[in-house]
Design a protein around this motif. Sequence first.
Motif, PDB file in Angstrom:
ATOM      1  N   GLY A 163       0.777  -1.227   0.000  1.00  0.00           N
ATOM      2  CA  GLY A 163       0.000   0.000   0.000  1.00  0.00           C
ATOM      3  C   GLY A 163       0.808   1.276   0.000  1.00  0.00           C
ATOM      4  N   ARG A 164       2.126   1.175   0.244  1.00  0.00           N
ATOM      5  CA  ARG A 164       2.955   2.382   0.209  1.00  0.00           C
ATOM      6  C   ARG A 164       3.074   2.902  -1.219  1.00  0.00           C
ATOM      7  NH1 ARG A 164       6.803  -0.761   3.808  1.00  0.00           N
ATOM      8  NH2 ARG A 164       6.710   0.180   5.883  1.00  0.00           N
ATOM      9  N   ALA A 165       3.237   4.215  -1.356  1.00  0.00           N
ATOM     10  CA  ALA A 165       3.458   4.802  -2.676  1.00  0.00           C
ATOM     11  C   ALA A 165       4.791   4.316  -3.232  1.00  0.00           C
ATOM     12  CB  ALA A 165       3.451   6.323  -2.583  1.00  0.00           C
ATOM     13  N   ALA A 166       4.787   3.854  -4.465  1.00  0.00           N
ATOM     14  CA  ALA A 166       6.018   3.354  -5.089  1.00  0.00           C
ATOM     15  C   ALA A 166       6.877   4.506  -5.565  1.00  0.00           C
ATOM     16  CB  ALA A 166       5.683   2.442  -6.260  1.00  0.00           C
ATOM     17  N   THR A 167       8.180   4.406  -5.321  1.00  0.00           N
ATOM     18  CA  THR A 167       9.119   5.394  -5.841  1.00  0.00           C
ATOM     19  C   THR A 167       9.795   4.898  -7.116  1.00  0.00           C
ATOM     20  OG1 THR A 167      10.907   4.528  -4.454  1.00  0.00           O
ATOM     21  CG2 THR A 167       9.575   6.315  -3.546  1.00  0.00           C
ATOM     22  N   GLY A 168       9.608   3.632  -7.427  1.00  0.00           N
ATOM     23  CA  GLY A 168      10.199   3.013  -8.608  1.00  0.00           C
ATOM     24  C   GLY A 168       9.984   1.529  -8.521  1.00  0.00           C
ATOM     25  N   THR A 169      10.866   0.766  -9.143  1.00  0.00           N
ATOM     26  CA  THR A 169      10.873  -0.672  -8.931  1.00  0.00           C
ATOM     27  C   THR A 169      12.216  -1.021  -8.293  1.00  0.00           C
ATOM     28  OG1 THR A 169      11.936  -1.565 -10.929  1.00  0.00           O
ATOM     29  CG2 THR A 169       9.633  -0.842 -11.133  1.00  0.00           C
ATOM     30  N   SER A 170      12.379  -2.269  -7.926  1.00  0.00           N
ATOM     31  CA  SER A 170      13.599  -2.658  -7.215  1.00  0.00           C
ATOM     32  C   SER A 170      14.818  -2.756  -8.110  1.00  0.00           C
ATOM     33  CB  SER A 170      13.373  -3.999  -6.511  1.00  0.00           C
ATOM     34  OG  SER A 170      13.028  -5.006  -7.451  1.00  0.00           O
ATOM     35  N   SER A 171      14.657  -2.520  -9.411  1.00  0.00           N
ATOM     36  CA  SER A 171      15.791  -2.730 -10.322  1.00  0.00           C
ATOM     37  C   SER A 171      15.839  -1.719 -11.452  1.00  0.00           C
ATOM     38  CB  SER A 171      15.723  -4.153 -10.906  1.00  0.00           C
ATOM     39  OG  SER A 171      14.458  -4.374 -11.518  1.00  0.00           O
ATOM     40  N   ASP A 172      15.444  -0.480 -11.187  1.00  0.00           N
ATOM     41  CA  ASP A 172      15.463   0.543 -12.240  1.00  0.00           C
ATOM     42  C   ASP A 172      16.895   0.873 -12.672  1.00  0.00           C
ATOM     43  OD1 ASP A 172      12.763   0.607 -11.862  1.00  0.00           O
ATOM     44  OD2 ASP A 172      12.739   2.502 -10.777  1.00  0.00           O
ATOM     45  N   ALA A 173      17.036   1.287 -13.917  1.00  0.00           N
ATOM     46  CA  ALA A 173      18.337   1.710 -14.435  1.00  0.00           C
ATOM     47  C   ALA A 173      18.158   2.977 -15.257  1.00  0.00           C
ATOM     48  CB  ALA A 173      18.966   0.612 -15.292  1.00  0.00           C
ATOM     49  N   ILE A 174      19.235   3.760 -15.318  1.00  0.00           N
ATOM     50  CA  ILE A 174      19.166   5.029 -16.040  1.00  0.00           C
ATOM     51  C   ILE A 174      20.457   5.272 -16.796  1.00  0.00           C
ATOM     52  CG2 ILE A 174      19.975   6.347 -14.033  1.00  0.00           C
ATOM     53  CD1 ILE A 174      18.041   8.600 -14.983  1.00  0.00           C
ATOM     54  N   VAL A 175      20.315   5.844 -17.982  1.00  0.00           N
ATOM     55  CA  VAL A 175      21.452   6.258 -18.804  1.00  0.00           C
ATOM     56  C   VAL A 175      21.231   7.715 -19.198  1.00  0.00           C
ATOM     57  CG1 VAL A 175      22.696   5.940 -20.972  1.00  0.00           C
ATOM     58  CG2 VAL A 175      21.787   3.939 -19.756  1.00  0.00           C
ATOM     59  N   VAL A 176      22.216   8.552 -18.930  1.00  0.00           N
ATOM     60  CA  VAL A 176      22.200   9.935 -19.414  1.00  0.00           C
ATOM     61  C   VAL A 176      23.403  10.109 -20.331  1.00  0.00           C
ATOM     62  CG1 VAL A 176      22.352  12.357 -18.811  1.00  0.00           C
ATOM     63  CG2 VAL A 176      21.024  10.815 -17.362  1.00  0.00           C
ATOM     64  N   ALA A 177      23.145  10.472 -21.571  1.00  0.00           N
ATOM     65  CA  ALA A 177      24.213  10.623 -22.568  1.00  0.00           C
ATOM     66  C   ALA A 177      24.154  12.017 -23.169  1.00  0.00           C
ATOM     67  CB  ALA A 177      24.071   9.573 -23.662  1.00  0.00           C
ATOM     68  N   ALA A 178      25.312  12.519 -23.573  1.00  0.00           N
ATOM     69  CA  ALA A 178      25.393  13.862 -24.141  1.00  0.00           C
ATOM     70  C   ALA A 178      26.225  13.849 -25.410  1.00  0.00           C
ATOM     71  CB  ALA A 178      26.002  14.829 -23.127  1.00  0.00           C
ATOM     72  N   THR A 179      25.823  14.664 -26.376  1.00  0.00           N
ATOM     73  CA  THR A 179      26.552  14.749 -27.641  1.00  0.00           C
ATOM     74  C   THR A 179      27.860  15.507 -27.490  1.00  0.00           C
ATOM     75  OG1 THR A 179      25.415  16.787 -28.282  1.00  0.00           O
ATOM     76  CG2 THR A 179      24.395  14.687 -28.952  1.00  0.00           C
ATOM     77  N   GLY A 180      27.954  16.382 -26.472  1.00  0.00           N
ATOM     78  CA  GLY A 180      29.153  17.206 -26.306  1.00  0.00           C
ATOM     79  C   GLY A 180      29.150  18.454 -27.156  1.00  0.00           C
ATOM     80  N   ARG A 181      28.014  18.750 -27.801  1.00  0.00           N
ATOM     81  CA  ARG A 181      27.921  19.928 -28.659  1.00  0.00           C
ATOM     82  C   ARG A 181      27.344  21.105 -27.885  1.00  0.00           C
ATOM     83  NH1 ARG A 181      25.563  16.182 -33.362  1.00  0.00           N
ATOM     84  NH2 ARG A 181      23.622  16.452 -32.179  1.00  0.00           N
ATOM     85  N   GLY A 182      27.690  22.311 -28.317  1.00  0.00           N
ATOM     86  CA  GLY A 182      27.091  23.508 -27.757  1.00  0.00           C
ATOM     87  C   GLY A 182      27.813  24.039 -26.535  1.00  0.00           C
TER      88      GLY A 182
END
Length: 219
Positions: A163-182
């Motif tokens: 019943g608690r509000a979920a903040t995610g799942t137990s195995s989330d993953a994230i990728v942040v990528a940048a072109t290096g331009r600008g």
Amino acid sequence: MSLDGVATRVGPEAVVVTAERELIVLSSAVVGGGLARARAVLNVHVPKNFACADAEGTVAAVALRLGVPAPWVGLLTGASTERAEIATAAADDVRALVVATVGLSNRSAAGLSARAAWLPATINTIAVVDADPEPSALVNLVATLTEVKTDVLRAAGVHCDDGRAATGTSSDAIVVAATGRGTRCRYGGPVTDVGWAAASAARGALEAAVRRWLAEHAR
């Protein structure tokens, strides 16, 4: 809107984001995670009970079959990659693209849910910004996109089994990528150009993916 020199491919075997030139990447990826440079990011579909004993070999085999250029960063997911959602956004001269896959079968509340064995990630977020963020700004972007993910789940009324509000799942993953331009970006918080663009795109992709999963699994 798309990003120049960046292509996205979505299918039942994997989501593949490929760049003409190497991207600067910060991620929690199971293959190539941390701070790296990569021509491609793969989000590979595996069975939900996949043991992940040879994650690198699994990603490499898919990369070879799909003709993905090295070096790459690789994620694993039990969610359906063909149901990935893509969104883009812009703030002034900064553009962002986000691809998200979502499965909500192992929802959790960070710091409250019991510890569990690692499973293939169920909310995978890949963001590419057409900008030149400093490493600390990439970390800032990871935090910003995590805020977005948690808020999207809250707004959708997603709860854990207890019943608690979920903040995610137990195995989330994230990728942040940048072109290096600008222009060089020192910060990546939600009120910077790069943070706003990435957060807006992430919100669009995650809202659509969460909405789709909930509709498909409605009781």
